[in-house]
Motif scaffolding. Structure first.
Motif, PDB file in Angstrom:
ATOM      1  N   ILE A 163     -10.501  16.035   5.437  1.00  0.00           N
ATOM      2  CA  ILE A 163     -10.536  14.901   4.513  1.00  0.00           C
ATOM      3  C   ILE A 163     -11.536  15.151   3.389  1.00  0.00           C
ATOM      4  CG2 ILE A 163     -11.229  12.468   4.304  1.00  0.00           C
ATOM      5  CD1 ILE A 163      -9.874  11.902   6.929  1.00  0.00           C
ATOM      6  N   GLU A 164     -12.591  15.880   3.676  1.00  0.00           N
ATOM      7  CA  GLU A 164     -13.590  16.184   2.646  1.00  0.00           C
ATOM      8  C   GLU A 164     -12.960  16.907   1.461  1.00  0.00           C
ATOM      9  OE1 GLU A 164     -17.138  19.349   2.454  1.00  0.00           O
ATOM     10  OE2 GLU A 164     -17.552  17.680   3.834  1.00  0.00           O
ATOM     11  N   GLN A 165     -11.972  17.761   1.732  1.00  0.00           N
ATOM     12  CA  GLN A 165     -11.308  18.480   0.641  1.00  0.00           C
ATOM     13  C   GLN A 165     -10.626  17.494  -0.306  1.00  0.00           C
ATOM     14  OE1 GLN A 165     -12.202  21.736   0.967  1.00  0.00           O
ATOM     15  NE2 GLN A 165     -13.066  20.913   2.872  1.00  0.00           N
ATOM     16  N   MET A 166     -10.031  16.437   0.274  1.00  0.00           N
ATOM     17  CA  MET A 166      -9.354  15.440  -0.550  1.00  0.00           C
ATOM     18  C   MET A 166     -10.353  14.539  -1.265  1.00  0.00           C
ATOM     19  SD  MET A 166      -5.884  14.394   1.509  1.00  0.00           S
ATOM     20  CE  MET A 166      -6.530  14.270   3.171  1.00  0.00           C
ATOM     21  N   LYS A 167     -11.442  14.208  -0.595  1.00  0.00           N
ATOM     22  CA  LYS A 167     -12.451  13.371  -1.241  1.00  0.00           C
ATOM     23  C   LYS A 167     -13.047  14.077  -2.457  1.00  0.00           C
ATOM     24  CE  LYS A 167     -13.879  10.550   2.713  1.00  0.00           C
ATOM     25  NZ  LYS A 167     -14.986  10.204   3.650  1.00  0.00           N
ATOM     26  N   LEU A 168     -13.247  15.381  -2.337  1.00  0.00           N
ATOM     27  CA  LEU A 168     -13.793  16.149  -3.448  1.00  0.00           C
ATOM     28  C   LEU A 168     -12.796  16.300  -4.595  1.00  0.00           C
ATOM     29  CD1 LEU A 168     -15.628  19.013  -1.508  1.00  0.00           C
ATOM     30  CD2 LEU A 168     -16.709  17.211  -2.875  1.00  0.00           C
ATOM     31  N   GLU A 309      -9.223   9.708  -7.294  1.00  0.00           N
ATOM     32  CA  GLU A 309      -9.904   8.994  -6.215  1.00  0.00           C
ATOM     33  C   GLU A 309      -9.080   9.124  -4.939  1.00  0.00           C
ATOM     34  OE1 GLU A 309     -11.463   4.506  -4.974  1.00  0.00           O
ATOM     35  OE2 GLU A 309     -10.378   4.824  -6.854  1.00  0.00           O
ATOM     36  N   TYR A 310      -9.723   9.543  -3.882  1.00  0.00           N
ATOM     37  CA  TYR A 310      -9.043   9.633  -2.592  1.00  0.00           C
ATOM     38  C   TYR A 310      -8.961   8.243  -1.971  1.00  0.00           C
ATOM     39  CZ  TYR A 310      -8.274  10.399   2.375  1.00  0.00           C
ATOM     40  OH  TYR A 310      -7.775  10.336   3.658  1.00  0.00           O
ATOM     41  N   ARG A 379       7.133  11.154   9.321  1.00  0.00           N
ATOM     42  CA  ARG A 379       6.063  11.664   8.470  1.00  0.00           C
ATOM     43  C   ARG A 379       4.940  10.645   8.415  1.00  0.00           C
ATOM     44  NH1 ARG A 379       8.004  15.512   3.734  1.00  0.00           N
ATOM     45  NH2 ARG A 379       5.740  15.557   3.509  1.00  0.00           N
ATOM     46  N   ALA A 380       3.715  11.130   8.505  1.00  0.00           N
ATOM     47  CA  ALA A 380       2.564  10.259   8.312  1.00  0.00           C
ATOM     48  C   ALA A 380       2.405   9.962   6.828  1.00  0.00           C
ATOM     49  CB  ALA A 380       1.307  10.919   8.865  1.00  0.00           C
ATOM     50  N   LYS A 381       1.885   8.798   6.503  1.00  0.00           N
ATOM     51  CA  LYS A 381       1.664   8.454   5.098  1.00  0.00           C
ATOM     52  C   LYS A 381       0.632   9.386   4.493  1.00  0.00           C
ATOM     53  CE  LYS A 381       3.072   3.800   4.005  1.00  0.00           C
ATOM     54  NZ  LYS A 381       2.657   2.530   3.368  1.00  0.00           N
ATOM     55  N   ASN A 382       0.879   9.782   3.268  1.00  0.00           N
ATOM     56  CA  ASN A 382      -0.079  10.653   2.581  1.00  0.00           C
ATOM     57  C   ASN A 382      -0.644   9.953   1.352  1.00  0.00           C
ATOM     58  OD1 ASN A 382       1.772  11.059   0.358  1.00  0.00           O
ATOM     59  ND2 ASN A 382       2.840  12.581   1.604  1.00  0.00           N
ATOM     60  N   LEU A 383      -1.543  10.641   0.684  1.00  0.00           N
ATOM     61  CA  LEU A 383      -2.247  10.082  -0.467  1.00  0.00           C
ATOM     62  C   LEU A 383      -1.291   9.601  -1.548  1.00  0.00           C
ATOM     63  CD1 LEU A 383      -4.899   9.631  -2.069  1.00  0.00           C
ATOM     64  CD2 LEU A 383      -4.741  12.008  -2.811  1.00  0.00           C
ATOM     65  N   TYR A 384      -0.201  10.318  -1.762  1.00  0.00           N
ATOM     66  CA  TYR A 384       0.700  10.013  -2.872  1.00  0.00           C
ATOM     67  C   TYR A 384       1.545   8.775  -2.579  1.00  0.00           C
ATOM     68  CZ  TYR A 384      -1.203  14.486  -3.775  1.00  0.00           C
ATOM     69  OH  TYR A 384      -2.124  15.489  -3.954  1.00  0.00           O
ATOM     70  N   GLN A 385       1.774   8.505  -1.306  1.00  0.00           N
ATOM     71  CA  GLN A 385       2.425   7.248  -0.946  1.00  0.00           C
ATOM     72  C   GLN A 385       1.453   6.084  -1.108  1.00  0.00           C
ATOM     73  OE1 GLN A 385       3.613   9.078   2.851  1.00  0.00           O
ATOM     74  NE2 GLN A 385       5.656   8.236   2.511  1.00  0.00           N
ATOM     75  N   ARG A 386       0.182   6.311  -0.753  1.00  0.00           N
ATOM     76  CA  ARG A 386      -0.819   5.245  -0.922  1.00  0.00           C
ATOM     77  C   ARG A 386      -1.060   4.956  -2.399  1.00  0.00           C
ATOM     78  NH1 ARG A 386      -4.306   8.660   2.459  1.00  0.00           N
ATOM     79  NH2 ARG A 386      -3.304   8.650   4.506  1.00  0.00           N
ATOM     80  N   TRP A 387      -0.942   5.969  -3.232  1.00  0.00           N
ATOM     81  CA  TRP A 387      -1.062   5.755  -4.676  1.00  0.00           C
ATOM     82  C   TRP A 387       0.150   4.999  -5.227  1.00  0.00           C
ATOM     83  CZ3 TRP A 387      -2.774  11.175  -6.933  1.00  0.00           C
ATOM     84  CH2 TRP A 387      -4.166  11.330  -6.756  1.00  0.00           C
ATOM     85  N   GLY A 388       1.232   4.955  -4.480  1.00  0.00           N
ATOM     86  CA  GLY A 388       2.455   4.320  -4.953  1.00  0.00           C
ATOM     87  C   GLY A 388       3.347   5.233  -5.766  1.00  0.00           C
ATOM     88  N   VAL A 389       3.042   6.536  -5.743  1.00  0.00           N
ATOM     89  CA  VAL A 389       3.830   7.511  -6.510  1.00  0.00           C
ATOM     90  C   VAL A 389       5.151   7.817  -5.819  1.00  0.00           C
ATOM     91  CG1 VAL A 389       3.902   9.876  -7.368  1.00  0.00           C
ATOM     92  CG2 VAL A 389       1.795   8.542  -7.570  1.00  0.00           C
ATOM     93  N   SER A 390       5.082   8.050  -4.517  1.00  0.00           N
ATOM     94  CA  SER A 390       6.277   8.389  -3.736  1.00  0.00           C
ATOM     95  C   SER A 390       6.627   7.209  -2.834  1.00  0.00           C
ATOM     96  CB  SER A 390       6.007   9.638  -2.884  1.00  0.00           C
ATOM     97  OG  SER A 390       7.110   9.939  -2.061  1.00  0.00           O
ATOM     98  N   ASN A 391       7.840   6.675  -3.034  1.00  0.00           N
ATOM     99  CA  ASN A 391       8.235   5.489  -2.276  1.00  0.00           C
ATOM    100  C   ASN A 391       9.746   5.476  -2.074  1.00  0.00           C
ATOM    101  OD1 ASN A 391       8.040   2.944  -1.003  1.00  0.00           O
ATOM    102  ND2 ASN A 391       8.390   1.888  -2.943  1.00  0.00           N
TER     103      ASN A 391
END
Length: 404
Positions: A163-168, A309-310, A379-391
């Motif tokens: 997760i640190e890789q994504m936070k950075l 922003e992660y 599939r587990a939710k990823n960052l791009y789904q949380r951003w609302g990009v992929s839906n």
């Protein structure tokens, strides 16, 4: 700022634009592929050269230091979580590769996948088949399934500092060009190879590549890779990154790299550039300018008021994976569609005539729609789904454009 040059989509050899001769080649490829899936034709059943039980440094350039880091795991790495270097590499059956092929397909038209490999080998079917089978085996030994099935937290527990890789914000996907090709940003200044286990950064980069497939809208086949070399120094240099970058886009994700953009490269970078440059079409690269409206203000002199922003996962976002009844129902529906496509394809290749099959195209549309419904269960939710990009199989980038 340079004058913007509108990119022109490439259609030759692409789905929906095949000549009769190219369609015949595609039919012939499917004939050979089913013979392998069915166990009728022998093939190299051994693991690909990148099998984890083998030394990854064997093909490191002599002038380059051997090191772990981006796209690299240092020296010998276990073949699986409990395997050792001395353990024999796995062998694969046609049934293994058939199962992996359908997992690879996801929401894409099945022809789109195989055409990438055929084009990459200049329509030489022997070479294309060897390349394709090797890529399927590679996906198995790399355990790519876990990168889409496990949550960020689960991946972090398995691979420390994931997760640190994504936070950075070391690497992420953001925005698209006018041809809807998503842009993948690699912030090399944030990478220091000793800050995390080599395996973690390797898994993270493959995870990002797999996420990239979710933000490829229908009709787009390639991505834009932007190497942001702002403040790049010797501590950020990692030849292992270049090696696997080349391997992935040449061998495992062929015909996927649309354009590679090098941003603010210092003098120290140009030795590395000699290895990357062969991947690029100099004509396309020299004309490629991204519209400022699609570039962030920070770092890129764009007009999009956006900062990376992660967004972490929230409790319960993957509860659908626990609904085994609904999951099994959708998987059974999926298998039914796969069988329909198989049946239509087997009928289509009985007569190699260079004509398209509308029945196969119709099933492919159903496969895409069904995968959108299946996704939350597999599939587990990823960052791009949380951003609302992929839906639900759709891709939507938004830009907060400020005046120039």
């Amino acid at each position: 700022m340079s004058t913007y040059v509108q990119p022109v989509p490439v259609t030759d050899g692409r789905l929906g634009h095949l000549t009769p001769e190219q369609t015949e080649k595609l039919q012939q490829f499917w004939v050979r592929l089913y013979d392998i899936f069915d166990g009728k034709t022998a093939f190299d059943q051994t693991a690909p050269s990148s099998f984890k039980g083998q030394n990854r440094d064997e093909d490191t350039p002599k002038e380059a230091p051997k090191s772990g880091g981006w796209f690299s795991r240092g020296k010998a790495t276990p073949a699986a979580e409990t395997a050792s270097v001395s353990e024999p590499a796995p062998r694969f059956t046609g049934a293994d590769l058939y199962k992996t092929y359908w997992k690879l397909t996801m929401m894409d038209h099945p022809d789109l996948i195989v055409l990438k490999f055929i084009r990459a080998r200049k329509w030489n079917l022997d070479d294309a088949m060897k390349m394709f089978l090797n890529a399927l085996k590679w996906r198995i030994v790399e355990r790519l399934d876990e990168l889409v099935e496990l949550s960020d937290e689960e991946l972090d527990a398995k691979y420390p500092k994931f997760i640190e890789q994504m936070k950075l914000g070391k690497g992420y996907l953001r925005g698209a060009d006018p041809l809807d090709r998503p842009m993948s940003v690699v912030n090399t200044r944030l990478h220091h190879k000793n800050d995390q286990p080599p395996e973690t950064i390797h898994r993270f980069t493959l995870y990002t590549m797999e996420c990239g497939r979710m933000v490829l809208p229908q009709g787009a086949e390639t991505v834009i890779v932007i190497f942001d070399l702002s403040n790049f120094g010797l501590d950020n240099m990692d030849w292992g990154f270049v090696r696997l970058f080349v391997q992935c886009f040449e061998s495992y994700y062929p015909e996927t790299l649309g354009v590679c953009v090098v941003h603010r490269a210092p003098f120290v970078f140009w030795g590395l550039w000699k290895l990357i440059q062969p991947l690029l079409d100099p004509v396309v690269a020299s004309k490629f300018v991204i519209p400022r409206e699609r570039l962030p203000i920070t770092h890129y002199d764009g007009l999009d008021d956006w900062k990376y922003e992660y967004v972490p996962g929230v409790p319960g976002e993957n509860d659908a994976q626990k609904d085994t009844i609904k999951k099994d129902e959708l998987l059974a529906e999926r298998r039914g569609l796969e069988e329909r496509f198989d049946a239509a394809t087997r009928a289509w290749i009985k007569n190699i005539n260079g004509k398209n099959s509308s029945e196969r195209d119709d099933v492919a549309k159903d496969l895409r729609e069904q995968y959108a419904r299946l996704t939350p269960y597999v599939r587990a939710k990823n960052l791009y789904q949380r951003w609302g990009v992929s839906n639900n199989g759709n891709v939507n980038w938004t830009y907060n454009v400020k005046s120039a």
